[in-house]
Design a protein around this motif. Structure first.
Motif, PDB file in Angstrom:
ATOM      1  N   UNK A 162      29.081  17.121  -6.286  1.00 36.71           N
ATOM      2  CA  UNK A 162      30.110  16.144  -6.659  1.00 36.71           C
ATOM      3  C   UNK A 162      29.972  14.879  -5.822  1.00 36.71           C
ATOM      4  N   UNK A 163      30.658  13.861  -6.290  1.00 34.91           N
ATOM      5  CA  UNK A 163      30.744  12.586  -5.574  1.00 34.91           C
ATOM      6  C   UNK A 163      32.177  12.097  -5.623  1.00 34.91           C
ATOM      7  N   UNK A 164      32.362  10.813  -5.859  1.00 27.98           N
ATOM      8  CA  UNK A 164      33.703  10.227  -5.851  1.00 27.98           C
ATOM      9  C   UNK A 164      34.583  10.747  -6.980  1.00 27.98           C
ATOM     10  N   UNK A 165      33.969  11.378  -7.975  1.00 28.40           N
ATOM     11  CA  UNK A 165      34.719  11.893  -9.130  1.00 28.40           C
ATOM     12  C   UNK A 165      35.324  13.275  -8.880  1.00 28.40           C
ATOM     13  N   UNK A 166      35.180  13.797  -7.682  1.00 32.42           N
ATOM     14  CA  UNK A 166      35.655  15.140  -7.373  1.00 32.42           C
ATOM     15  C   UNK A 166      37.110  15.354  -7.800  1.00 32.42           C
ATOM     16  N   UNK A 167      37.355  16.478  -8.470  1.00 24.41           N
ATOM     17  CA  UNK A 167      38.717  16.941  -8.722  1.00 24.41           C
ATOM     18  C   UNK A 167      38.984  18.044  -7.708  1.00 24.41           C
ATOM     19  N   UNK A 168      39.730  17.712  -6.676  1.00 28.50           N
ATOM     20  CA  UNK A 168      39.896  18.589  -5.526  1.00 28.50           C
ATOM     21  C   UNK A 168      40.584  19.892  -5.926  1.00 28.50           C
ATOM     22  N   UNK A 169      39.877  21.034  -5.825  1.00 30.96           N
ATOM     23  CA  UNK A 169      40.511  22.314  -6.160  1.00 30.96           C
ATOM     24  C   UNK A 169      41.741  22.538  -5.283  1.00 30.96           C
ATOM     25  N   UNK A 170      42.856  22.907  -5.914  1.00 33.63           N
ATOM     26  CA  UNK A 170      44.122  23.034  -5.188  1.00 33.63           C
ATOM     27  C   UNK A 170      44.827  24.330  -5.572  1.00 33.63           C
ATOM     28  N   UNK A 195      35.907  29.298  -4.878  1.00 32.40           N
ATOM     29  CA  UNK A 195      35.841  27.841  -5.053  1.00 32.40           C
ATOM     30  C   UNK A 195      35.313  27.164  -3.800  1.00 32.40           C
ATOM     31  N   UNK A 196      35.706  27.682  -2.641  1.00 33.17           N
ATOM     32  CA  UNK A 196      35.198  27.163  -1.374  1.00 33.17           C
ATOM     33  C   UNK A 196      33.680  27.294  -1.322  1.00 33.17           C
ATOM     34  N   UNK A 197      33.161  28.431  -1.771  1.00 31.32           N
ATOM     35  CA  UNK A 197      31.709  28.647  -1.764  1.00 31.32           C
ATOM     36  C   UNK A 197      31.009  27.755  -2.780  1.00 31.32           C
ATOM     37  N   UNK A 198      31.591  27.576  -3.941  1.00 28.15           N
ATOM     38  CA  UNK A 198      30.945  26.845  -5.025  1.00 28.15           C
ATOM     39  C   UNK A 198      31.071  25.334  -4.878  1.00 28.15           C
ATOM     40  N   UNK A 199      32.278  24.851  -4.595  1.00 23.16           N
ATOM     41  CA  UNK A 199      32.551  23.412  -4.539  1.00 23.16           C
ATOM     42  C   UNK A 199      32.431  22.882  -3.112  1.00 23.16           C
ATOM     43  N   UNK A 210      41.943  22.645  -1.321  1.00 23.36           N
ATOM     44  CA  UNK A 210      43.199  22.268  -0.670  1.00 23.36           C
ATOM     45  C   UNK A 210      44.258  23.314  -1.000  1.00 23.36           C
ATOM     46  N   UNK A 211      44.973  23.742   0.029  1.00 28.83           N
ATOM     47  CA  UNK A 211      46.111  24.639  -0.147  1.00 28.83           C
ATOM     48  C   UNK A 211      47.380  23.854   0.146  1.00 28.83           C
ATOM     49  N   UNK A 212      48.376  23.972  -0.697  1.00 35.30           N
ATOM     50  CA  UNK A 212      49.622  23.225  -0.518  1.00 35.30           C
ATOM     51  C   UNK A 212      50.780  24.187  -0.280  1.00 35.30           C
TER      52      UNK A 212
END
Length: 409
Positions: free
Chosen positions: A138-146, A165-169, A173-175
Motif C-alpha cells: 500500500x501507499x497513500x491510498x491505505x484504508x487503515x484496518x480498524x 490483518x497485522x501480518x498481511x497489511x 488500529x484498535x479503537x
C-alpha cells in the motif's frame, strides 16, 4: 513395476490440491520403490506422493521414537541409518504400516502423510498455512484496518482478524481503549507476552527533560524502524494514545516493502548497495537499566530467495562508526538518500492522527513510522504508551486462534 526416480518426481509434482478443507484423502495404493528407499503413495483424489525411507524412519510416530505430549522427536540422529530401506509395507485407506530391517515398526496416518508431501505444490501450500506470507502492499491510498479494542480482547474471531490483518497489511488500529496506562499490557497478555527491552516492558512517549531517546522530544521524527541497535529488533510495535496535542503530532507511516520494490525497479544499484552493506547502529544510556548496545545490519535485509524480509533503519541511532572501505561511503549515502526520498514522496506515505483510546499495532520489520513535530507546553500535551512484541509470539497466537476458529466451524 518399479518406477524410475525422475519419473516419480514428475508424478509427485502433479499432486492435486483438490479435496475438502479437512484434507482427508484415503490411500488408494502404497508401495516401496527405488530399491525400497522410497515410498510411493497414490491417493483416492488421483494425486501421487513420494517419501524417502530415511525421512519416514526419522519421523516414526511410535512412543519409542516420538514424545506425543511434547510433539517432539525422541529418536537421535546417532541412531539413524541414513541409507535405510523399507523391509515390509502394507496399507489400508487410513494408514501405511512399515517394518524396518531391524524389525522396528512404524505407522503413518494418511492425513499426516498427505500434508507432508514433498511435491512443490504441497510444500508451497504448507508454507502458506504455517507462515501466512501474503503481503498486501500500500501507499497513500491505505484504508487503515480498524477493530474495536474490547472485541479483540474478548472474542477469538476479532483477535484472529486483528493478527491476520497485522501480518498481511502490516498495521491495524484498535479503537475504544481507555485513556490510561496499562492497555498495551492487556494486548500483551492476549497474544502471550511482551518483548522486554532496555526501555522496559512498556515505555512512555512524551516530552522529557534530558531525553534519552529522540522520541521523547517534541521534534519531528523521520521515517524509521525501532531498535535496529539490537541484533534482533522487535517485530511488532504497539502504541496507545493516552493524550493528544491539538496541533501537530500527526503520525506518518510508509510500507517499507513497497518502497523497496519501487527502489529496486527505479535504481537496482541503490537497492543492491542497501541490501549488501552492513551499517553500524548504537544506543547508549540508562532506562530500565544502563545499556550500551551495538549492532550491524543491512538496511534492506533479504532472504535466500532475494525477498525483502526486514528493514533496519533509524537515522537517530545510526552510528558515526561506519565500517566500510572509504570508496564505498559516498555511494552508500547516495543510495540511502534515494531510499528516504522514495519514502517521503506523497504517493508512498500515509498520515493520520491518533485520538485518545486508539492503539496502533504495526510490523516493525516492514513499516517505517514517523511523527510531525508539535509545540512544547508547560505541561505534558501528548502522551503515548508503547510496547513491543516478538513476531514468534504473535505468529504462535495467530496459529492457535486460526485452529480454534476452524474447530468451531
Amino acid at each position: 513395476m518399479v518406477l524410475r526416480l525422475a519419473h516419480l518426481e514428475q508424478v509427485a509434482d502433479r499432486i492435486s490440491l483438490r479435496g475438502p478443507r479437512s484434507m482427508h484423502c484415503p490411500i488408494q495404493k502404497a508401495e516401496a520403490v527405488e530399491g525400497a528407499q522410497l515410498m510411493h503413495v497414490v491417493w483416492h483424489d488421483g494425486a501421487e506422493s513420494l517419501y524417502p525411507a530415511v525421512w519416514l524412519r526419522d519421523n516414526c510416530q511410535c512412543p519409542d521414537c516420538y514424545l506425543d505430549s511434547a510433539k517432539a522427536r525422541k529418536l537421535l540422529i546417532e541412531a539413524l541409518d541414513v541409507n535405510i530401506s523399507i523391509k515390509g509395507l502394507t496399507f489400508d485407506r487410513e494408514k501405511v504400516y512399515i517394518t524396518w530391517p531391524n524389525e522396528h515398526y512404524s505407522e503413518f496416518e494418511a492425513d499426516w502423510l498427505k500434508k507432508r508431501c514433498f511435491s512443490q505444490q504441497a510444500r508451497e501450500k504448507l508454507r502458506r498455512e504455517l507462515f501466512l506470507p501474503e503481503c498486501q502492499y500500500w501507499g497513500s491510498e491505505l484504508r487503515l484496518p480498524t477493530l474495536d479494542f474490547e472485541d479483540v480482547l474478548k472474542d477469538d474471531e476479532h483477535a484472529y482478524k486483528w493478527l491476520s490483518s497485522l501480518k498481511k497489511v502490516g498495521i491495524v488500529r484498535l479503537t475504544g481503549a481507555s485513556d490510561k496506562r496499562g492497555e498495551v499490557l492487556k494486548l500483551g497478555k492476549r497474544i502471550g507476552f511482551l518483548y522486554l527491552t532496555f526501555y522496559g516492558h512498556t515505555w512512555q512517549v512524551q516530552d522529557k527533560i534530558d531525553a534519552n531517546n529522540v522520541a521523547y522530544t517534541t521534534g519531528k521524527l523521520s521515517f524509521h524502524t525501532d531498535y535496529p541497535a539490537l541484533h534482533h529488533p522487535p517485530g511488532v510495535q504497539l502504541l496507545h494514545c493516552i493524550k493528544q496535542t491539538v496541533t501537530g503530532g500527526d503520525s506518518e507511516i510508509v510500507d517499507g516493502f513497497n518502497v523497496c520494490r519501487k527502489l529496486k525497479e527505479k535504481n537496482p544499484r541503490a537497492f543492491q548497495i542497501l541490501s549488501s552493506t552492513f551499517v553500524d547502529f548504537t544506543d547508549i544510556g540508562v532506562d530500565y537499566c544502563d545499556f550500551s548496545v551495538q549492532s550491524k545490519h543491512k538496511i534492506i535485509e533479504l532472504d535466500d530467495k532475494g525477498q525483502v524480509i526486514r528493514i533496519n533503519f533509524n537515522n537517530a541511532t545510526r552510528d558515526t562508526v561506519f565500517d566500510v572501505p572509504i570508496e564505498r561511503v559516498q555511494p552508500f549515502y547516495a543510495a540511502l538518500k534515494e531510499f528516504v526520498d522514495l519514502m517521503n514522496c506523497k504517493e508512498s506515505k500515509f498520515t493520520f492522527k491518533m485520538n485518545p483510546g486508539d492503539v496502533i499495532t504495526f510490523d516493525n520489520w516492514r513499516l517505517l513510522h514517523g511523527r510531525r513535530s508539535y509545540e512544547a507546553g508547560t505541561e505534558i500535551s501528548r502522551h503515548l504508551e508503547g510496547a513491543y512484541a516478538d513476531w514468534d509470539v504473535v505468529m504462535s497466537r495467530l496459529r492457535i486462534l486460526r485452529q480454534s476458529i476452524q474447530n468451531k466451524n
